[in-house]
Scaffold this motif. Structure first.
Motif, mmCIF file in Angstrom:
data_model
loop_
_atom_site.group_PDB
_atom_site.id
_atom_site.type_symbol
_atom_site.label_atom_id
_atom_site.label_comp_id
_atom_site.label_asym_id
_atom_site.label_seq_id
_atom_site.Cartn_x
_atom_site.Cartn_y
_atom_site.Cartn_z
ATOM 1 N N ILE A 1 46.032 34.320 42.245
ATOM 2 C CA ILE A 1 46.383 35.532 41.490
ATOM 3 C C ILE A 1 45.181 36.473 41.569
ATOM 4 C CG2 ILE A 1 46.949 36.462 39.212
ATOM 5 C CD1 ILE A 1 48.339 33.844 38.563
ATOM 6 N N CYS B 1 46.335 41.232 37.595
ATOM 7 C CA CYS B 1 47.507 41.063 36.739
ATOM 8 C C CYS B 1 47.578 42.235 35.777
ATOM 9 C CB CYS B 1 47.355 39.751 35.973
ATOM 10 S SG CYS B 1 48.449 39.642 34.569
ATOM 11 N N VAL C 1 46.067 34.944 32.472
ATOM 12 C CA VAL C 1 46.952 34.796 33.631
ATOM 13 C C VAL C 1 46.135 34.684 34.920
ATOM 14 C CG1 VAL C 1 48.684 35.975 35.038
ATOM 15 C CG2 VAL C 1 48.936 35.904 32.555
ATOM 16 N N ILE C 2 45.081 35.508 35.036
ATOM 17 C CA ILE C 2 44.284 35.483 36.277
ATOM 18 C C ILE C 2 43.629 34.115 36.456
ATOM 19 C CG2 ILE C 2 42.199 36.441 37.356
ATOM 20 C CD1 ILE C 2 43.136 39.183 36.253
ATOM 21 N N VAL D 1 55.090 40.420 32.911
ATOM 22 C CA VAL D 1 53.792 40.130 33.529
ATOM 23 C C VAL D 1 53.901 40.412 35.025
ATOM 24 C CG1 VAL D 1 52.078 38.345 34.008
ATOM 25 C CG2 VAL D 1 53.300 38.333 31.843
ATOM 26 N N VAL E 1 51.976 40.114 38.549
ATOM 27 C CA VAL E 1 50.790 39.504 39.164
ATOM 28 C C VAL E 1 50.751 39.851 40.640
ATOM 29 C CG1 VAL E 1 50.505 37.564 37.587
ATOM 30 C CG2 VAL E 1 51.962 37.295 39.532
ATOM 31 N N GLU F 1 46.054 39.222 30.298
ATOM 32 C CA GLU F 1 45.790 39.305 31.740
ATOM 33 C C GLU F 1 44.667 38.359 32.164
ATOM 34 O OE1 GLU F 1 47.254 43.942 31.751
ATOM 35 O OE2 GLU F 1 45.117 43.496 31.839
ATOM 36 N N VAL G 1 52.229 30.998 35.078
ATOM 37 C CA VAL G 1 52.012 32.190 34.251
ATOM 38 C C VAL G 1 52.682 31.986 32.894
ATOM 39 C CG1 VAL G 1 52.681 34.610 34.019
ATOM 40 C CG2 VAL G 1 51.725 33.783 36.175
#
Length: 1568
Positions: A1482, A1485, A1475-1476, A1496, A1498, A1472, A1514
């Motif tokens: 975003i 997540c 991803v952020i 995932v 988001v 996470e 992502v």
């Protein structure tokens, strides 16, 4: 045409009918007529040749298009949008290619692909919806029906009987039609229930793209079941039956689960050969290196020899220089026409004569050298660079400016006219101008007026451009030179004549310098190769500022006194036939065009019977080297042969900015050999080998020759990578040219100049082939028979995937051949590669037509993927569709590929459809980890001893030696403590409760609390008639009443259970949880306030739960003042004191039993660790319902006697600064909060620290601020909190973390570390942060690394272990002790462990080992509780007060939440975090797995149309940083990811919501 499936032998039709059919084809392909119109006209044409029309041509039954406005626009209408230069549509489509693609697609009939689902608002197709004709049979409903819930149309599927079988599958299978209509789309199916009312509105988004339910094999769905409330998932621990369990509890025909099943089905079929598995040492993750295929084709020919062009003709009286030629024609034949410019109607507006060109160039040269000054210095000196900014419609002024600069010995740098301040690639042009030192720009009056202006009226400064002086060179602004003035121009030799710019694959712009000598040599070589003679007429359609347009139409033409007719781009857009009309009108002998011009003229020629091309002796096709030029040349010849065009006239040529013209085909009268075609195997080409294709007719590339080498040039082909070794004769390489007519350098870039312009090709033995350097052209090709040059691609478009090479243009050609219906808007498409996980990944971005439905889009995408896979044997990593006209444009309207790539990587492309295929493309992932054969616990210990690793165990201070042992015996039962305090210190205040305004709403002294508790106890015994041991649910808002009710229960021997009250605005989700806890805990009575009593019995509550089944509800607001006869005293300390219920982060409701002994031991440990005395004040901003929050609110103050300032976290929503103000006001030394409180303060008060300081908030009193959590410490948050509030006096090291869990609510607490106590030796050391290798952690290893090293993950210790607590790290499976370099489960032994789970069915046995686990080896006597958390212990360098080395416990994450993927253990928070970081919009997540797919979710904090940008970003970041392929990307609104009161993400709730289709996502992408 082949792809139309025409049932006739075309030969049997008369020529004019064939011609009309071809025209119709072209009209349809351009969108000039609708599908319906096409069919009508076609049927009319063929009617008399098919007396028996047994079956209509199958092609007529493909989906009729909706007649969007864009299709009916006539080709010639003036309002039409500019056509892109390389609008690469029909030219790509040779019939062979289309046939190959169709045949390839026919193979793929059985693959079903899950469709992405999209919220309706993202599909803004409103304009089309209104004009969709009712007879549209696209899939099984008309587009418009989705918005109108009452009316669901349906079309029986029989109408599709003759559609291609592949299409048929798509329609039945993955159609985006809504489930509601697909239920009725089967003959005999039940009619779909009409949806009405508000619920329908909610369903519409859900229904939009339901695929068939693969679990049942039918396309039918019933959508009648109500979505489940997002209820709390059951007590794991044996409460199973009635609660929604995630894995099995998804309704079988929920849309999402069936899609995922579909996705799994597509993934089950192995696309690539499986990787061979081998064991890799646990810690190392090696990326798979693709091994060369032993069967791959290898070059077998002999080494090539350098190809020598014919020598430059000697004995001809060449002019000594270009300017000498200009002077000669300008003075001797001033009336000879040089250049005719046309307006957009095709009228000749001006003819520049040689005399005028000469005089005006002189005038400009004089003005530039003598009339421009700055600070009395001449502005320019010979050799300076000058920018030429002229529009494509003004060749006359450009020519004057170009020659004027040459005469003044200045170096022209022609660039495009900047239209806006944000043109694609404009910043790079600015960089080029800056590096060339350009200070002056020449332009025309009209052009200058059109440039963007600043407020001052000056031309605006463009981003990245140097400051420029703009000079308008229209006649009135120039000064006539004196009679005796002559320019000094020396235009021979190696001085730079002009600079042409070129944009590289990465988007950087470089300037290529061309010297005077090269310029002259180029003109001579072109004159000889093309047989130019004096006074010939040439029609030029190309951009005259660069490349072939400049070399033929501005330079060589002047050398030969030719007359150039320049056709502006704007005229071609309006009248594509204009160039042919001008050839006819001026009887031009030569024309210079691109394939697109030939293609456009084919479309427009139908009415024109009187054009004749018989005057042409050469038709130079400037982009003849592109793979699609051959079909344009063939089609053009086909149509125009009847109008006087001779086949030998078509002369493709190859050129590059570095080498200028490389090769050109000569007509036979100039000694050219007959033209040739090569049909090459794509597979061979991808390995760089030439194989004339024999068996496999599908994957071939047909190329035409680009003629012979230029006169005076030598050519060889060298290997692309590494040193320039000569290729073999059957090998593709980079073409290199040695000639006096090539560019000389990249301006100012010495390093790459050497590599490109001074390459020395060598033989296999290493001997140079020539003593002269060669120039690399950037063209890939080979030398074929008759010494003809063949080009198969460009280095800029080369993508190396694994070990194979693919050309972007070839992939574009295949993608465009997929859809003869012309799905791609004007053929606008960009193909490029991005590097993800150490390999190139192919990305294809196309503009879709404005009238394309979701259905069309997805169908086209799947087919394009399959065609590319079949023909090129390569997977496309990402396929994105963007709305028409939104790809960045190059100057002449083509697609700006490098800018498109940049936008893709930055997430600013805004696609409207995305399909990612990482599963098929990424074949170099590390090997899945294989667990070692069972290593027993004994050998683990021995191994650790041998390796010198100590066993990981640690403990807090011993309780027995502490001074308060006798007091501890006295304080065994909390009710006794409260009575004792009420007796000895009756007026000592214990609690202060604050409201949102910061005012005290209620207080309680020892005696007040005691009396309130007595009243509650009396009420329970008399009113509720409860007996000892009955359970009582306390449903109170945070406050003193809750504490009093708790002690009231203890006073009468009942067992209290604290329950968070339902939220009045959100009853439907919060009330079921309350009801469940009341039922699961078997409460006999509910104690609460008057307001909540009303709420529990309200109508709204009745809609959610059965209110009649509540136990007795007792309202404690107005109970009589009574005393109890005697306070109940438990017979044994092990008797149950209270139940603590909580929902874990995995969504499991678990209640634990706390005995009286454990309760007082807990209070004692906290008192000793935090040094709590009656004189202390602490501030608590926590929820009082479970865990440590409950203990601090209800237990500790009574036990230790300190005063607690209570701040309910809910109040912070209306006043964020409440908690910090309270801490400051009451000078609290110790304060407790949760991560959610800390996050609220950081986000809400970030900009207000100044205001708080003004209000007198001062945090210097704080010694310890502890974050209460059951998770890994959030370092980033605690650090930003500390930094932010340092301004308010918060000591740098005050913030610390704690750790507790269900089995033991307080394992670690960081004690005070500052002030006098530290000097007295009672405080512990500072918390330590370590950096561990994230890759090792996946293998349950702990490897410390330096800060900032790659893959490092910072972890901070969770606080100091409490007195009396022992901790050990155990193996999750063998239950043996582990060394401190291993990650394992944290086990805890302590007097305040809970005694067990309280479950409904009494299935304690199921989880007995959670509370009474024993090690399988070593110390097998101690009983431990298993926390369910993974962590490790490290002995730090610090010592605690007793001088012992300090053992730090690091919590890594919950075992229940870890994801087991590819044999490794991943922690969701790590994925996470990556991803952020991937994109600024975003917001949050969460990840979870479902059937081994990583999902995932988001939250998008931005516009909905940006949602699809996130899918690729992502997927990329998770691949790069975690070596995992994301299966599903779900994009939702902010606030959808559920978070509990402690600020922890409820990932399992989210998973249930996703699978039950309750998230209302903006977009769901299923990665293939």
């Amino acid at each position: 045409m082949a792809d139309r499936g025409c049932p006739l032998e075309p030969v049997s039709l008369p020529a004019e009918v064939r011609e009309s059919l071809a025209e119709l084809e072209l009209e349809l392909s351009e969108g000039d007529i609708t599908q319906k119109g096409y069919e009508k006209k076609r049927a009319k044409l063929l009617a008399r040749y098919i007396p028996l029309l047994q079956g209509v041509d199958p092609s007529l039954q493909t989906e009729p298009r909706t007649s969007g406005p864009s299709q009916t626009t006539a080709a010639v209408s003036k309002q039409q949008k500019p056509r892109p230069t390389n609008s690469r549509d029909e030219r790509f489509r040779s019939d062979v290619h289309t046939e190959a693609v169709q045949a390839a697609l026919a193979k793929y009939k059985e693959r079903k692909v899950p469709l992405p689902s999209k919220r309706r608002s993202v599909l803004a197709h409103a304009s089309l919806e209104t004009c969709t004709p009712p007879d549209t049979s696209s899939a099984s409903e008309d587009e418009g029906s989705l918005r109108r819930p009452g009316r669901l149309t349906s079309t029986p599927l029989q109408s599709h009987s003759s559609v291609e079988p592949w299409l048929d599958r798509v329609i039945q299978g993955s159609s985006t039609s809504s489930s509601a209509s697909s239920t009725s789309s089967h003959p005999g199916g039940r009619p779909a229930a009409a949806l009405t009312g508000p619920s329908a509105h909610a369903h519409i988004a859900d229904l939009h793209s339901a695929p068939p339910d693969v679990t049942t094999g039918l396309v039918e769905h019933s959508h009648s079941e109500r979505p489940q409330p997002a209820s709390v998932r059951g007590v794991p621990r044996g409460c199973g039956g009635r609660l929604l369990d995630t894995a099995g509890g998804v309704p079988v025909n929920s849309r999402v689960s069936s899609k995922i099943q579909q996705l799994l089905n597509t993934l089950k079929r192995p696309k690539r050969p499986p990787l061979k598995e081998f064991f890799v040492d646990d810690v190392e993750e090696l990326l798979e290196v693709q091994q060369p295929d032993p069967n791959q084709p290898k070059p077998e020919g002999s080494q090539m020899v350098v190809l020598r062009g014919e020598p430059l003709a000697v004995g001809i009286s060449w002019p000594p220089s270009l300017l000498a030629a200009l002077q000669r024609w300008g003075t001797m034949q001033p009336k000879a026409p040089c250049l005719t410019a046309l307006d957009t109607t095709g009228k000749a507006i001006y003819t520049l004569t040689y005399g005028k060109l000469w005089s005006r160039s002189l005038k400009l040269a004089y003005t530039l050298l003598n009339k421009l000054t700055s600070k009395n210095e001449p502005l320019l000196k010979p050799g300076d660079r000058v920018a030429l900014v002229f529009p494509n419609s003004d060749p006359v002024m450009f020519m004057v400016a170009f020659y004027g600069c040459l005469l003044a010995e200045l170096v022209p740098v022609p660039i495009e006219v900047p239209l806006t301040r944000k043109d694609a690639g404009s910043q790079q042009i600015g960089f080029l101008l800056g590096s060339c030192g350009v200070a002056l720009a020449l332009t025309t009056d009209a052009c200058q007026k059109g440039l963007p202006k600043a407020q001052t009226g000056e031309v605006a400064a463009f981003k990245g451009w140097p400051p420029l002086t703009w000079l308008v060179i229209d006649g009135k602004h120039l000064t006539k030179p004196p009679k005796d003035w002559h320019p000094l121009a020396q235009d021979e030799g190696s001085r730079t004549a002009y600079i042409e710019y070129k944009t590289s694959k990465e988007g950087s712009t470089v300037g290529i310098t061309v010297s005077h000598a090269s310029l002259l040599a180029q003109c001579r070589a072109l004159t000889q190769a093309c047989g130019y003679s004096e006074a010939e007429t040439l029609t030029n359609v190309l951009d005259f500022k660069r490349d072939a347009g400049l070399w033929h139409g501005v330079l060589t033409s002047v050398m030969n006194k030719m007359h150039v007719i320049s056709i502006p781009y704007a005229l071609m857009k309006v009248n594509p036939l204009s160039w042919i009309q001008k050839v006819c009108l001026y009887k031009a002998q030569t024309a210079v065009v691109k394939s697109r011009d030939m293609h456009w003229s084919l479309l427009a020629q139908r009415g024109q019977r009187d054009v004749s091309l018989s005057s042409l002796r050469m038709l130079v096709v400037a982009d003849g080297a592109n793979p699609w030029s051959i079909s344009s040349c063939d089609a053009f010849l086909n149509v125009f042969q009847s109008r006087g065009l001779r086949p030998e006239v078509i002369c493709p040529c190859a050129s590059s900015p570095e080498a200028l013209t490389v090769a050109i085909r000569r007509p036979p009268d100039l000694g050219g050999p007959p033209p040739r075609k090569a049909v090459l195997s794509m597979n061979g080409l991808s390995y760089g080998v030439i194989r004339v294709d024999t068996e496999e007719k599908l994957s071939v590339l047909t190329v035409q020759d680009v003629g012979q080498v230029m006169p005076g040039a030598n050519v060889c082909v060298v290997k692309i990578d590494g040193a320039p070794y000569l290729c073999k004769t059957d090998e593709v390489g980079e073409i290199c040219v040695d000639s006096s007519a090539t560019g000389t350098a990249y301006y100012g870039l010495l390093g790459i100049t050497k590599n490109i312009f001074e390459a020395v090709p060598v033989t296999a033995g290493g001997a140079p082939v020539s003593d002269r350097p060669f120039t690399r052209t950037g063209l890939l090709g080979f030398v074929g028979p008759d010494n003809l040059v063949f080009v198969v691609g460009k280095l800029d478009g080369l993508m190396v995937v694994g070990v194979r090479r693919h050309n972007a243009d070839d992939i574009v050609a295949t993608a465009l051949a997929v859809e003869p219906m012309k799905f791609v808007y004007r053929g606008r498409m960009a193909v490029f590669s991005v590097t993800v996980l150490h390999d190139d990944r192919i990305v294809l971005v196309a503009e879709q037509r404005p009238d394309a439905s979701e259905e069309d889009s997805f169908q086209w995408m799947s087919r394009a993927l399959q065609a590319i896979d079949s023909i090129h044997q390569v997977g496309v990593y990402c396929l994105a569709l963007v709305p028409a006209n939104t790809l960045p444009k190059a100057p002449l309207g083509g697609v700006h590929v490098s800018e498109a790539k940049q936008r893709f990587l930055e997430g600013t492309l805004h696609p409207c459809n995305v399909l990612m295929c990482p599963h098929t493309c990424v074949t170099n992932l590390p090997k899945p980890r294989q667990k070692q054969p069972e290593v027993g616990p004994a050998s683990m210990i021995v191994g650790n001893l041998v390796a010198g690793k100590r066993i990981a165990q640690a403990s807090g201070r011993e309780l027995a030696h502490l001074e308060d042992s006798d007091q501890a015996r006295k304080f065994l039962f909390l009710p006794d403590v409260l009575q004792w305090r009420a007796h000895t210190t009756p007026d000592h205040p214990l609690f202060l409760l604050l409201n949102a305004k910061g005012t005290v709403t209620s207080t309680a002294t020892c005696v007040q609390l005691h009396r309130k508790a007595e009243r509650v106890a009396a009420a329970l015994m008399e009113k509720a008639r409860l007996s000892i041991g009955d359970h009582v649910a306390l449903v109170y808002p945070p406050g003193v009443d809750l504490i009093a009710a708790f002690y009231g229960c203890l006073y009468c021997g009942c067992v209290p259970v604290t329950v968070r009250p339902p939220h009045p605005q959100n009853l439907s989700t919060t009330l079921p949880t309350v009801k469940m806890i009341v039922e699961v805990s078997k409460s006999a009575c509910v104690l609460t306030t008057q307001a909540i009593t009303r709420l529990l019995r309200s109508k709204e509550a009745a809609a959610t739960v059965d209110v009649r089944t509540w136990p007795t509800i007792l309202d404690t607001d107005d109970i009589p003042k009574k005393k109890v006869a005697s306070v109940f005293r438990p017979p044994s300390p092990d008797m149950l004191a209270y139940l603590d219920f909580s929902v874990s982060t995995t969504g499991i409701l678990a209640g634990v039993k706390m005995s009286h002994a454990a309760t007082s031991a807990l209070c004692r440990s906290i008192k000793l660790q935090c040094e709590l005395y009656p004189s202390r004040q602490i501030a608590i901003c926590l929820d009082p319902y479970c865990g440590l929050g409950f203990a601090l609110w209800c237990l500790c103050s009574v036990y230790s006697g300190h005063q607690s300032v209570l701040v309910p976290p809910l109040e912070l929503e209306s006043n964020v600064s409440l908690w910090l103000s309270a801490v400051s006001q009451y000078k609290a030394r110790v304060t407790f909060c949760s991560y959610s409180v800390m996050e609220m303060c950081t986000k809400g008060l970030g900009a207000q620290t100044g205001v708080l300081r003004m209000k007198g908030v001062n945090l210097s009193c704080v010694r310890t601020c502890m974050v209460v959590a059951e998770e890994r410490p959030r370092i980033a948050l605690t650090q930003s909190f500390s930094k932010l509030f340092k301004d308010l006096g918060l000591p740098a090291r005050a913030v610390s973390t704690t750790f507790g869990c269900r089995v033991n609510v307080a394992i670690c607490l960081q004690p005070n570390r500052l002030g006098k106590l530290a000097e007295q030796g009672t405080a512990g050391p500072d918390p330590t942060t370590v950096y561990v290798d994230m890759r090792a952690l996946r293998h349950d290893r702990v490897r410390l690394v330096e800060r900032g090293s790659p893959h490092s993950l910072p972890l901070t210790e969770s606080g100091k272990i409490l007195p009396g607590v022992k901790v050990i790290i155990a193996h999750t499976e063998t239950k043996g002790p582990l060394g401190d370099s291993h990650l394992g489960e944290i086990w805890v032994s302590s007097p305040h462990n809970a005694t067990g789970y309280y479950t409904v069915h009494g299935e304690e046995a199921l989880h007995a080992d959670h509370f009474s686990a024993r090690l399988s080896f070593g110390d097998t006597q101690t009983t431990w509780a298993r926390t369910g958390y993974l962590g490790f212990l490290r002995r730090t360098e610090l010592t605690d007060a007793s001088g012992e080395r300090h053992d730090a416990l690091y919590v890594v994450g919950s075992l229940d939440e870890t994801l087991e993927l590819r044999g490794m253990r991943y922690h969701p928070i790590d994925i996470e975090t990556s991803v952020i970081r991937a994109h600024r919009s975003i917001a949050e997540c969460a990840v979870f797995t479902w059937t081994n797919l990583l999902v995932v979710v988001v939250e998008l904090d931005g516009l909905e149309q940006d949602a699809l940008d996130l899918v690729a970003l992502v997927t990329n970041v998770v691949l790069e940083e975690h070596h995992l392929v994301v299966g599903v990307v779900v994009i939702v609104d902010p606030g959808v990811i559920p978070i509990n009161s402690r600020g922890e993400k409820q990932r399992m709730h989210l998973r249930d919501g996703f699978l039950a289709d309750q998230l209302d996502p903006i977009y769901v992408a299923y990665n293939m």
